[in-house]
Design a protein around this motif. Sequence first.
Motif, short mmCIF file in Angstrom:
data_model
loop_
_atom_site.label_atom_id
_atom_site.label_comp_id
_atom_site.label_asym_id
_atom_site.label_seq_id
_atom_site.Cartn_x
_atom_site.Cartn_y
_atom_site.Cartn_z
N GLN A 1 -18.62 -46.76 5.59
CA GLN A 1 -17.88 -45.52 5.43
C GLN A 1 -18.23 -44.45 6.46
N PRO A 2 -17.17 -43.66 6.92
CA PRO A 2 -17.86 -42.51 8.02
C PRO A 2 -18.74 -41.75 7.04
N LEU A 3 -19.74 -41.14 7.62
CA LEU A 3 -20.81 -40.08 7.24
C LEU A 3 -20.56 -38.73 8.02
N ARG A 4 -20.03 -37.98 7.08
CA ARG A 4 -19.93 -36.71 7.85
C ARG A 4 -21.01 -35.92 8.42
N VAL A 5 -20.93 -35.37 9.62
CA VAL A 5 -21.81 -34.66 10.20
C VAL A 5 -21.41 -33.12 10.48
N SER A 6 -22.09 -32.12 10.14
CA SER A 6 -21.81 -30.65 10.48
C SER A 6 -22.97 -29.85 10.48
N VAL A 7 -23.35 -29.50 11.69
CA VAL A 7 -24.62 -28.97 11.96
C VAL A 7 -24.63 -28.02 13.21
N GLY A 8 -25.62 -27.23 13.41
CA GLY A 8 -25.63 -26.28 14.59
C GLY A 8 -25.03 -25.07 14.02
N ASP A 9 -25.05 -23.83 14.93
CA ASP A 9 -24.36 -22.68 14.44
C ASP A 9 -23.15 -22.45 14.06
N LEU A 10 -22.90 -21.81 13.18
CA LEU A 10 -21.48 -21.50 12.74
C LEU A 10 -20.54 -20.71 13.87
N ILE A 11 -19.52 -21.22 14.04
CA ILE A 11 -18.80 -20.43 15.24
C ILE A 11 -18.06 -19.38 14.62
N PRO A 12 -18.43 -18.05 15.21
CA PRO A 12 -17.92 -16.91 14.80
C PRO A 12 -16.61 -16.78 14.46
N GLY A 13 -16.20 -16.35 13.27
CA GLY A 13 -14.62 -16.39 13.02
C GLY A 13 -14.15 -17.55 12.55
N SER A 14 -14.87 -18.75 12.44
CA SER A 14 -14.01 -19.88 12.32
C SER A 14 -14.84 -20.72 11.31
N ASP A 15 -14.37 -21.95 10.70
CA ASP A 15 -14.80 -22.78 9.86
C ASP A 15 -15.75 -23.65 10.23
N LYS A 16 -15.94 -23.76 11.71
CA LYS A 16 -16.52 -24.80 12.30
C LYS A 16 -17.88 -24.59 12.67
N ARG A 17 -18.72 -25.64 12.58
CA ARG A 17 -20.20 -25.46 13.30
C ARG A 17 -20.29 -26.10 14.45
N GLN A 18 -21.36 -25.96 15.37
CA GLN A 18 -21.31 -26.49 16.61
C GLN A 18 -21.03 -27.79 16.92
N ILE A 19 -21.60 -28.69 16.03
CA ILE A 19 -21.26 -30.01 15.94
C ILE A 19 -20.57 -30.50 14.86
N GLU A 20 -19.35 -31.22 14.83
CA GLU A 20 -18.80 -31.60 13.75
C GLU A 20 -18.18 -32.88 14.09
N GLY A 21 -18.17 -33.93 12.93
CA GLY A 21 -17.73 -35.26 13.14
C GLY A 21 -18.29 -36.23 12.28
N TYR A 22 -18.32 -37.28 12.73
CA TYR A 22 -19.07 -38.56 11.67
C TYR A 22 -19.80 -39.37 12.51
N ILE A 23 -20.57 -40.18 11.84
CA ILE A 23 -21.10 -41.57 12.20
C ILE A 23 -20.84 -42.57 11.21
N ASN A 24 -20.66 -43.78 11.86
CA ASN A 24 -20.24 -44.77 10.90
C ASN A 24 -21.23 -46.18 11.54
N VAL A 25 -21.53 -46.82 10.30
CA VAL A 25 -22.29 -48.15 10.62
C VAL A 25 -21.54 -49.20 10.01
N ASP A 26 -21.12 -50.25 11.00
CA ASP A 26 -20.69 -51.57 10.50
C ASP A 26 -21.48 -52.62 10.86
N ARG A 27 -21.23 -53.89 10.39
CA ARG A 27 -22.04 -54.98 10.67
C ARG A 27 -21.08 -56.12 10.52
N LEU A 28 -20.83 -56.82 11.64
CA LEU A 28 -20.05 -58.21 11.67
C LEU A 28 -21.18 -59.22 12.14
N ARG A 29 -21.09 -59.64 13.12
CA ARG A 29 -22.44 -60.46 13.53
C ARG A 29 -23.62 -59.76 13.81
N TYR A 30 -23.24 -58.61 14.39
CA TYR A 30 -24.20 -57.72 14.97
C TYR A 30 -23.91 -55.94 14.24
#
Length: 243
Positions: free
Chosen positions: A122-151
């Motif tokens: 499942q996507p693991l949300r990431v939201s780190v860094g400074d808050l952008i002034p006047g925004s609901d966003k931080r410097q880095i927004e997104g997700y990291i996901n880990v899957d395993r098929l053969r590798y």
Amino acid sequence: MLNKVWNRWLALAVLGISFSAAAPQAWAADLYRAEFVLFERLAADSGIDEQMETRQPESPVNADKMLWVVDGNGQANTSMQLVPRSGLYLRSSAARLENSGRFKVLMAKGWVQSFPPNYKGQPLRVSVGDLIPGSDKRQIEGYINVDRLRYLHVTAHLNNWQAATASKPPADTNQTGSDASNSPYTAAQTGAADAPLTTATASDKAQLLTWLHETRRMRSGEIHYLDSPTIGLLVYFQPLKSN
């Protein structure tokens, strides 16, 4: 033109990475400690704003699980049972980054989990860094996901935001893959390989600086390095003994 995605070899020298860490023997097949170090380059190459001004990310993925999310009040939240930083294999790499004066570590996290064959993460949300002034966003927004098929495979989908410097014309909604081929970024960095670009923006107070969109096959016991013009991600999977 960007300096080959901000000089990969300099970053690796600073990190002192050994890419062939000895893999322990007699480990359990599916139990791993997964580790991620997210960092930014403090002196970005010039010209990034102009090259990214018409590029906007697709709609965000709904990520209910959190790897490390800092809310508007500065409170950090996670859905994972995180390992203390002192217990991470990547702790020395993170320390070298911080001591270099060239990079800033935004996140250094790890946890223990079973990743059996055919595991769909499942996507693991990431939201780190400074808050952008006047925004609901931080410097880095997104997700990291880990899957395993053969590798094991890691998908990093991280957007690097900054305060909007000026109003910008809307992106060309007729942009095609051939347009993307003229970009100085690779398909992994522009997101052209996994999703079309859209004109949607999250806030008129924030604008996209760069992004890191990449899926990479992982080998356990080795450090993997994913990068963009302004941010980088170290990934490490350590196989562990079963209890």
